[in-house]
Design an enzyme around this catalytic site. Structure first.
Site, mmCIF file in Angstrom:
data_model
loop_
_atom_site.group_PDB
_atom_site.id
_atom_site.type_symbol
_atom_site.label_atom_id
_atom_site.label_comp_id
_atom_site.label_asym_id
_atom_site.label_seq_id
_atom_site.Cartn_x
_atom_site.Cartn_y
_atom_site.Cartn_z
ATOM 1 N N ARG A 195 13.636 20.717 35.677
ATOM 2 C CA ARG A 195 14.070 22.111 35.613
ATOM 3 C C ARG A 195 15.388 22.267 36.369
ATOM 4 O O ARG A 195 15.447 22.023 37.576
ATOM 5 C CB ARG A 195 13.006 23.016 36.234
ATOM 6 C CG ARG A 195 13.333 24.493 36.136
ATOM 7 C CD ARG A 195 12.156 25.323 36.615
ATOM 8 N NE ARG A 195 12.414 26.749 36.516
ATOM 9 C CZ ARG A 195 11.513 27.678 36.743
ATOM 10 N NH1 ARG A 195 10.286 27.318 37.083
ATOM 11 N NH2 ARG A 195 11.809 28.950 36.648
ATOM 12 N N LYS A 213 4.529 7.209 49.371
ATOM 13 C CA LYS A 213 5.003 8.591 49.507
ATOM 14 C C LYS A 213 6.519 8.682 49.377
ATOM 15 O O LYS A 213 7.039 9.533 48.650
ATOM 16 C CB LYS A 213 4.552 9.167 50.850
ATOM 17 C CG LYS A 213 5.064 10.591 51.135
ATOM 18 C CD LYS A 213 4.512 11.598 50.143
ATOM 19 C CE LYS A 213 5.072 13.006 50.389
ATOM 20 N NZ LYS A 213 4.638 13.600 51.644
ATOM 21 N N GLU A 252 3.454 22.344 48.957
ATOM 22 C CA GLU A 252 3.323 23.646 49.587
ATOM 23 C C GLU A 252 3.041 24.693 48.519
ATOM 24 O O GLU A 252 3.670 24.720 47.464
ATOM 25 C CB GLU A 252 4.576 23.987 50.388
ATOM 26 C CG GLU A 252 4.755 23.060 51.582
ATOM 27 C CD GLU A 252 5.778 23.573 52.577
ATOM 28 O OE1 GLU A 252 5.887 24.795 52.763
ATOM 29 O OE2 GLU A 252 6.475 22.728 53.172
ATOM 30 N N CYS A 288 10.365 17.882 53.231
ATOM 31 C CA CYS A 288 9.978 16.543 52.768
ATOM 32 C C CYS A 288 11.083 15.833 51.989
ATOM 33 O O CYS A 288 11.658 14.870 52.478
ATOM 34 C CB CYS A 288 8.708 16.631 51.925
ATOM 35 S SG CYS A 288 7.244 17.107 52.857
ATOM 36 N N PHE A 296 9.488 18.597 36.679
ATOM 37 C CA PHE A 296 10.618 18.382 37.587
ATOM 38 C C PHE A 296 11.936 18.163 36.839
ATOM 39 O O PHE A 296 12.884 17.632 37.384
ATOM 40 C CB PHE A 296 10.350 17.209 38.546
ATOM 41 C CG PHE A 296 9.293 17.520 39.565
ATOM 42 C CD1 PHE A 296 9.623 18.085 40.776
ATOM 43 C CD2 PHE A 296 7.951 17.273 39.300
ATOM 44 C CE1 PHE A 296 8.652 18.399 41.708
ATOM 45 C CE2 PHE A 296 6.970 17.578 40.224
ATOM 46 C CZ PHE A 296 7.325 18.138 41.435
#
Length: 450
Positions: A268, A221, A168, A277, A266
């Protein structure tokens, strides 16, 4: 409509997109801009009418401009008729939601099954149905049996899986120039149909195409999301250790990022992940693994989820500490409502969870978000809202940053000091310059930092 020729090919397949929510609308719009004839189909007539009128019903940078371009080209239209979709399309993308089931951690496949059934009942010629929704492994096999049972064309209709990897705020880029395309197929014909449907993307960018069986494609996914969630929760677990020892998790993360085996993406620390999701996908993956008898292999995902949830309560603790040990009557400015910047999505938003927890503890909470205000007001009418970041902070005892929008990062702490009651800030996203705020006289706190 006639089918336009695509560069390098004599014909291009006509596409339908079943479901015009965030994923479906983005896919339909972008594919039309790429030169395909596209029909978007949804059972929600209001949503269809808004899109047909040129209005994107959610916030996504760059998408409104592309919608207008696609509509003006004549290649994109929207409707509610599954019979029309079946007659129109050669490749049918199923993009409906798979929310968490109301009574368990499982994915709710009601909408996927319904969409595939209604489409298949009208398929009387050879066609390809392509799932893009995030589903538990084994769903493609179930849907293949369903299609063959109800479609007039029977086994002439094939099913493939092409998982989406949209972020997003970057959905247009991720659709037009993805980092990879995954094709889960059962035949060479299905692969060729998918290659034709994505030929402009591959030709323009050299996008890697990964062809695999259906179960593996279904797993890609959820496996990717589970890995990302694990990485985020790992550094937040280290933040808990840092808080207990006086160490600095930001410096720790920076040191880890220099290790090429780990990397900094990622990694952080902060309030944790949310949205529609990651939270529901890791829960559904864990649930499906248990159904398959291999739940022990992914038990760690339960702790990943728990660490993520603990960050919300710990943020409330930091605000309470800065407020002097009690939140009763404290005036709190909550900057952020969306689960991430450049989005108006509030599904499982840590920011709003924190705002509600603060209010439940007795605080007077005022929320501001650049894009998610309408959604937040509808979902959380018990909270107070402001028209700007400065208005939210007026007379505040503590300002807490909960979504790392650029406009919050760019606020001048000297100017903000003129409207608050006390210079106290909790940086829930490690987005502010601690030295800048401290030099302006602010008490600064962040998760995992001394």
């Amino acid at each position: 409509m006639s089918t336009p020729p695509a560069e390098g090919r004599t014909t291009a397949p006509r596409l339908t997109v079943i479901g015009t929510g965030y994923l479906g609308a983005t896919h339909a719009i972008c594919m039309a801009v790429l030169g395909f004839e596209v029909l978007g189909v949804d059972v929600d007539r209001t949503k269809v009418e808004r899109l047909a009128a040129g209005e994107v019903p959610f916030f996504e940078p760059g998408l409104p401009e592309l919608l207008r371009k696609a509509l003006d080209s004549g290649r994109l239209r929207f409707g509610t008729d599954f019979a029309e979709a079946a007659a129109f399309g050669d490749v049918h993308f199923v993009c409906v939601g798979t929310p968490q089931a109301p009574d368990s951690d499982a994915a709710d496949l009601t909408y996927v099954r319904s969409a595939v059934r209604r489409l298949a009942e009208n398929l009387d010629r050879k066609a390809l149905v392509v799932g893009k929704s995030t589903v538990p492994v084994g769903t493609a096999a179930e849907l293949t049996a369903l299609v063959h049972e109800v479609a007039p064309a029977g086994e002439e209709v094939e099913l493939a899986w092409n998982p989406e990897f949209l972020r997003e705020g970057f959905a247009v880029q991720d659709t037009m120039n993805p980092d990879r395309l995954v094709f889960g197929v059962g035949s060479e014909w299905a692969e060729q149909q998918l290659r034709a449907a994505f030929a402009p993307v591959v030709e323009a960018h050299g996008t890697p195409v990964l062809v695999m069986d259906l179960p593996t494609a279904e797993l890609v996914k959820v496996a990717a999301n589970s890995f990302l969630a694990t990485k985020i929760s790992y550094i937040n677990a280290m933040a808990e250790v840092c808080e207990a020892t006086g160490a600095d998790v930001t410096a720790l993360a920076g040191a880890l990022a220099h290790d090429a085996r780990i990397g900094g993406r990622f990694l952080r620390p902060g309030l944790g992940f949310g949205g529609g999701c990651l939270p529901k996908d890791i829960r559904a993956f864990k649930h499906r693994a248990q159904e398959l008898g291999v739940g022990q292999a992914v038990t760690f995902l339960g702790e990943v989820d728990a660490i993520n949830k603990r960050r919300r309560a710990r943020t409330v603790d930091l605000v309470r500490e800065l407020a002097g040990g009690s939140l009763d009557g404290a005036r709190i400015a909550a900057w952020g409502a969306a689960f991430k910047p450049d989005s108006d999505d509030i599904r499982d938003a840590p920011a709003l969870d924190v705002a509600v927890l603060l209010q439940d503890a007795g605080a007077q909470v005022t929320v501001y978000d650049p894009e998610a205000m309408d959604n937040a007001r509808r979902a959380y009418p018990q909270l107070s809202y402001a028209d700007s970041a400065m208005d939210a902070a007026r007379d505040a005892d503590v300002v807490v940053l909960l979504t790392e929008w650029a406009q919050f990062r760019e606020v001048d702490p000297e100017i903000l000091a003129g409207v608050v009651a006390h210079r106290r800030v909790v940086d829930g996203r490690h987005a502010l310059d601690r030295d800048l705020w401290s030099s302006a006289g602010w008490e600064y706190r962040a998760l995992g930092r001394p």
